[in-house]
Enzyme design. Structure first.
Site, PDB file in Angstrom:
ATOM      1  N   ASN A 470       0.812  -1.216   0.000  1.00  0.00           N
ATOM      2  CA  ASN A 470       0.000   0.000   0.000  1.00  0.00           C
ATOM      3  C   ASN A 470       0.846   1.266   0.000  1.00  0.00           C
ATOM      4  O   ASN A 470       0.330   2.354  -0.292  1.00  0.00           O
ATOM      5  CB  ASN A 470      -0.939   0.016   1.213  1.00  0.00           C
ATOM      6  CG  ASN A 470      -2.145  -0.889   1.019  1.00  0.00           C
ATOM      7  OD1 ASN A 470      -2.333  -1.477  -0.047  1.00  0.00           O
ATOM      8  ND2 ASN A 470      -2.948  -1.023   2.051  1.00  0.00           N
ATOM      9  N   ILE A 496     -11.125  -7.736   1.654  1.00  0.00           N
ATOM     10  CA  ILE A 496     -12.488  -8.066   1.231  1.00  0.00           C
ATOM     11  C   ILE A 496     -12.504  -9.078   0.088  1.00  0.00           C
ATOM     12  O   ILE A 496     -13.435  -9.884  -0.019  1.00  0.00           O
ATOM     13  CB  ILE A 496     -13.257  -6.803   0.820  1.00  0.00           C
ATOM     14  CG1 ILE A 496     -12.564  -6.072  -0.337  1.00  0.00           C
ATOM     15  CG2 ILE A 496     -13.445  -5.875   1.999  1.00  0.00           C
ATOM     16  CD1 ILE A 496     -13.370  -4.925  -0.916  1.00  0.00           C
ATOM     17  N   CYS A 558      -6.827  -1.207   9.721  1.00  0.00           N
ATOM     18  CA  CYS A 558      -6.487  -1.988   8.529  1.00  0.00           C
ATOM     19  C   CYS A 558      -6.164  -0.981   7.439  1.00  0.00           C
ATOM     20  O   CYS A 558      -5.334  -0.097   7.646  1.00  0.00           O
ATOM     21  CB  CYS A 558      -7.615  -2.940   8.160  1.00  0.00           C
ATOM     22  SG  CYS A 558      -9.257  -2.192   8.054  1.00  0.00           S
ATOM     23  N   SER A 559      -6.803  -1.081   6.283  1.00  0.00           N
ATOM     24  CA  SER A 559      -6.555  -0.102   5.221  1.00  0.00           C
ATOM     25  C   SER A 559      -7.457   1.111   5.391  1.00  0.00           C
ATOM     26  O   SER A 559      -6.999   2.212   5.669  1.00  0.00           O
ATOM     27  CB  SER A 559      -6.773  -0.741   3.847  1.00  0.00           C
ATOM     28  OG  SER A 559      -5.825  -1.774   3.625  1.00  0.00           O
ATOM     29  N   GLY A 561     -10.050   1.135   7.619  1.00  0.00           N
ATOM     30  CA  GLY A 561     -10.503   1.223   8.995  1.00  0.00           C
ATOM     31  C   GLY A 561     -11.983   1.021   9.177  1.00  0.00           C
ATOM     32  O   GLY A 561     -12.555   1.492  10.174  1.00  0.00           O
ATOM     33  N   TRP A 562     -12.636   0.294   8.240  1.00  0.00           N
ATOM     34  CA  TRP A 562     -14.081   0.097   8.411  1.00  0.00           C
ATOM     35  C   TRP A 562     -14.521  -1.346   8.154  1.00  0.00           C
ATOM     36  O   TRP A 562     -15.692  -1.663   8.307  1.00  0.00           O
ATOM     37  CB  TRP A 562     -14.875   1.056   7.536  1.00  0.00           C
ATOM     38  CG  TRP A 562     -14.573   1.024   6.047  1.00  0.00           C
ATOM     39  CD1 TRP A 562     -14.215  -0.050   5.295  1.00  0.00           C
ATOM     40  CD2 TRP A 562     -14.629   2.136   5.148  1.00  0.00           C
ATOM     41  NE1 TRP A 562     -14.054   0.298   3.985  1.00  0.00           N
ATOM     42  CE2 TRP A 562     -14.305   1.646   3.853  1.00  0.00           C
ATOM     43  CE3 TRP A 562     -14.940   3.474   5.290  1.00  0.00           C
ATOM     44  CZ2 TRP A 562     -14.260   2.465   2.722  1.00  0.00           C
ATOM     45  CZ3 TRP A 562     -14.896   4.277   4.170  1.00  0.00           C
ATOM     46  CH2 TRP A 562     -14.558   3.790   2.900  1.00  0.00           C
ATOM     47  N   ARG A 564     -12.110  -4.882   8.547  1.00  0.00           N
ATOM     48  CA  ARG A 564     -11.441  -5.694   9.558  1.00  0.00           C
ATOM     49  C   ARG A 564     -11.382  -4.983  10.907  1.00  0.00           C
ATOM     50  O   ARG A 564     -11.490  -5.617  11.962  1.00  0.00           O
ATOM     51  CB  ARG A 564     -10.021  -6.039   9.083  1.00  0.00           C
ATOM     52  CG  ARG A 564      -9.985  -7.015   7.921  1.00  0.00           C
ATOM     53  CD  ARG A 564      -8.652  -7.043   7.210  1.00  0.00           C
ATOM     54  NE  ARG A 564      -8.489  -5.907   6.299  1.00  0.00           N
ATOM     55  CZ  ARG A 564      -7.526  -5.829   5.379  1.00  0.00           C
ATOM     56  NH1 ARG A 564      -6.645  -6.805   5.256  1.00  0.00           N
ATOM     57  NH2 ARG A 564      -7.445  -4.772   4.597  1.00  0.00           N
TER      58      ARG A 564
END
Length: 816
Positions: A470, A496, A558-559, A561-562, A564
């Protein structure tokens, strides 16, 4: 929920041979109908309607009491006849039975009707439809002008299972059906519709007697199942309260006109005319109520008496209009040094929000009522390949640690802090997993107070390789060289796309009639679904461990934040706080971690959107972004199921409660799980005023309450283990199993062994034979007792080892 019949797609007459037990059943009629909420495939016996029709005619002619009806043109008789026909249809539908596995999970007892006839009902909510495909079949007619339709109706997996071959339906094999036709020996075109569901790979397939009827059903499904995000008012959640909402708007307009006519309201005061005034559903999560429940030492009286400074504070102004972060709620929580009512505080908040993906900066989700132990969440930082820094972000995390350290010191002064368990006991709990990170050094002091110089534990829930990748997109992870007194660990939970692939593989496996039963568990493990469940549970347990035993503030992300992050934060709170193991607390938890804090349910579930017809281009329905769909909430509920099934006495609700929630993730029967964030629900769609509440519906079922729930487990002193639920990690992960009731509900083979199968072949079995067939004893209680015994055994071993260590230390001192 059962009104608004719009069309009848098709009707099938099926000749059945001898029934179960040698009985001869009448002709069974199959119907497919669509309402505003669902598509239904059901059966009835023609003889029932024949007898009912005769009774209706007799009653209509005599007005039900022997007196003949005479009203000129017979309108009265027609009215009575229509009413009785409706009542007859309603009675027949209510007397129908459903699949036996469906009966078990919905607490519906299966009984044969006195006549010995069976009915079958299958349903799929329109909003849970993934796609509708239509095709054409040409059937040659015979010499008598009839054609044979061999593909009448099926429901099951993507393999195209015939309806009669699926054990959960309990029917017999479908026989070929002939339809009369006037086309002589020519081929006849018939329409075939296949409706695929978003949940666990099920489908309904049926053939219409004509292509015109097929197209009518296809167009109706496209309109009501896929209205698109801009037309969500077509969903049943809004349709169910439409009349109430419209009446409330009309009432507001009339009141406004009356006030204007009476001179009581000027033009500028007449702002609310035409607005929805219907009573909204109550919030299950209220930010200030939740904050006061967690942080009890922050009361004004306690602060004055004991001179206690609360380490945290609500941020009620920073995002009140959703202008800092649209996916966050209007009320957030932060360290006490940040005052969002001051210009300097707002400057800091805007700076740290600009450094986080989607402006999702650090906010507190849960806090201990006594010290600095807490859970924080955010999105990944914008580090990039250049290793960008943000001094405001670094200072903010540092202040979180300092505020937690201050709270820990105050807890020591008050005598509220617990003693640290022995290292041997903690190692027993962790099972050696990530031991270097889990075992916080306490300067070698046994039974010393918890860490007073608080560090911040940062848990990046992604695989490290993904976090590093990322950075090429301008994101990444924290450099602990810049974030003083912090540690960083990665936990390898898939994104996901990984979750979606595993879910699709598992759903296909459970619906596959050709699956190798001898290698069933291996096939289930190969889907990687259970591996992902274990990864989420492990990260959640480790988060709770740091909070419960190390008394540290834990920051998880996580990436975005909504996804995991919501899962791990919510599960950690279930481990820590007994309130979230009640029905009221669990609904509050989901509304807080998933709804208020911005899990994009519409994006992940595709409410009101489908993937279209793969056999035909175009389509009137809204097209979903397949790459963004993923069953994140289903995965979280599966994790909750694992905990509840292993430790049922700790929860006020049972596994059926969780199962019903999964059913309504895609159904759109309620507005509770619609939209992507709080701003859309409250400011745009007015969800609470325009739809019904799912939690209120679930609370109407007493059978969803766990009768063995031990309320005494809600001990006031959570440090003594009466509140927190921290089982050995190895025990939790090794007992993860397939959620059979969820994934095999519509499977092609019987899988569940937790209910009795009633059939004529086993009806006369003895009690002993039933016990052999279905098992005996409460497996949940046995597993719980074994787990407690195992924990006591390891605790005794740990105490013995600790005694030996103390004795060795004493001898070494004597030698010195």
């Amino acid at each position: 929920a059962h009104t608004g019949m719009t069309c009848t797609a098709t009707q099938f007459h099926q000749g059945i041979g001898s029934g179960a037990g040698g009985r001869n059943d009448d002709d069974l009629v199959w119907c497919c109908a669509m309402t505003f909420y669902r598509i239904i495939v059901f059966s009835y016996h023609e003889s029932d309607f024949t007898k009912a029709k005769a009774n209706i005619i007799d009653n209509a002619e005599t007005n039900g009491n022997g007196s003949e009806v005479k009203d000129g043109n017979g309108a009265g008789g027609i009215s009575i006849r229509n009413h009785m026909e409706e009542e007859t249809v309603k009675h027949l539908l209510e007397s129908a039975s459903v699949s036996r596995q469906f009966q078990y999970v919905h607490s519906i007892s299966h009984t044969l009707r006195p006549s010995g006839k069976r009915h079958h009902v299958m349903q799929m909510p329109l909003a849970s439809i993934d796609r509708v495909e239509k095709s054409t079949e040409f059937s040659p007619s015979n010499a008598n002008g009839t054609y044979t339709n061999s593909n009448i109706s099926s429901i099951g997996s993507s393999m195209g299972i015939n309806i009669g071959s699926i054990s959960s339906i309990g029917g017999r094999s479908m026989q070929p059906t002939s339809y009369g036709d006037s086309l002589g020996g020519a081929s006849v075109a018939t329409g075939i519709l296949t409706i695929y569901g978003k949940d666990h790979g099920r489908f309904i397939k049926f053939t219409a007697p004509s292509y015109a009827i097929c197209m009518k059903a296809y167009e109706s499904l496209q309109t009501y199942a896929f209205p698109g995000k801009k037309n969500l008012g077509y969903l049943f959640a809004f349709e169910s309260r439409r009349a109430e909402v419209e009446n409330s708007v009309k009432s507001a307009i009339e009141e406004g006109k009356q006030a204007s006519a009476g001179g009581g309201m000027g033009m500028n005061e007449n702002k609310n005319i035409g607005r929805i005034t219907s009573r909204p559903n109550a919030r299950r999560y209220d930010a200030f109520t939740e904050f006061s429940r967690m942080v009890r030492t922050c009361s004004v009286e306690a602060s004055r008496e004991l001179q206690i400074q609360c380490p945290w504070r609500p941020l009620a102004k920073a995002n009140s209009t959703y202008n800092v972060c649209q996916s966050y709620p209007s009320v957030l929580f932060g360290p006490s040094f940040v005052n969002d009512e001051a210009a300097e505080g707002m400057r800091v908040i805007r700076q740290i929000a600009a450094f986080r993906s989607g402006a999702r900066f650090q906010t507190m989700s849960w806090a201990s009522r006594y010290d600095g132990a807490s859970i924080w969440r955010c999105a990944q930082p914008k580090v990039g390949l250049q290793g960008n820094r943000n001094t405001a972000d670094e200072m903010y995390i540092k202040k979180i640690g300092e505020c937690a350290a201050l709270a820990n010191s105050q807890a020591v002064i008050q005598g509220k802090t617990p003693r640290r368990p022995s290292a041997a006991f903690l190692r027993m709990l962790t099972g050696g997993v990530n031991e270097s990170d889990m075992m916080v050094d306490n300067n070698g002091r046994e039974n010393a107070p918890f860490n007073e110089q608080c560090m911040v534990k940062i848990l990046d829930l992604r695989p490290k390789s993904s976090a590093m990748a990322n950075r090429t997109a301008g994101y990444g992870y924290e450099n602990t060289s810049y974030y003083k007194n912090t540690t960083l660990s990665f936990h390898g939970i898939g994104n996901i796309h990984v979750v979606r692939d595993a879910y699709q593989k598992l759903s296909a496996l459970c619906a596959n009639p050709g699956a190798n039963d001898a290698q069933w568990m291996q096939l289930v493990e190969d889907t990687k679904w259970l591996a992902q469940i274990r990864a989420v549970l492990s990260a959640s347990w480790q988060t709770a461990f740091h909070v419960r035993y190390n008394r540290l503030p834990v920051l998880i992300h996580c990436s975005h934040g909504w996804d995991r992050t919501s899962q791990v934060s919510a599960l950690a709170q279930i481990f820590l706080d007994p309130y979230y193991r009640t029905r009221a607390g669990f609904s509050c938890l989901i509304e807080k971690e998933f709804l208020a804090l911005g899990h994009p349910l519409h994006l992940r579930c595709g409410h009101g959107e489908g993937r279209g017809d793969r056999n035909n281009s175009g389509g009137s329905g809204g097209q979903v972004d397949e790459a963004q769909m993923s069953p994140i909430l289903i995965q979280f509920l599966d994790c909750v199921f694992q905990i509840v099934s292993q430790y049922p006495d700790y929860f006020e609700f049972n596994t059926k409660y969780i199962l019903l929630i999964t059913e309504h993730v895609y159904s759109c029967r309620f507005g509770t799980l619609l939209c992507d964030n709080e701003r859309e629900r409250e400011a745009v769609a007015a969800i609470r005023q325009r739809t019904h509440c799912m939690w209120k519906y679930l609370e109407s079922f007493p059978e969803l309450i766990n009768r063995s729930y031990k309320e005494s487990s809600l001990g006031k002193d959570e440090f003594e283990g009466k509140g927190a639920m921290m089982m050995p990690l190895s025990s939790l992960l090794r007992n993860v199993v397939l959620w059979v009731d969820r994934f095999c509900m519509h499977g092609a083979k019987p899988t569940s062994r937790s209910h009795v199968i009633i059939d004529d072949a086993v009806r006369n079995l003895s009690e002993e034979e039933h016990m052999i067939l279905n098992g005996n004893g409460n497996l949940h209680d046995d597993a719980l007792c074994c787990s407690f015994d195992e924990g006591l055994k390891w605790k005794k071993i740990a105490e013995e080892k600790e005694t030996e260590i103390q004795e060795l230390k004493r001898r070494l001192k004597e030698l010195d």
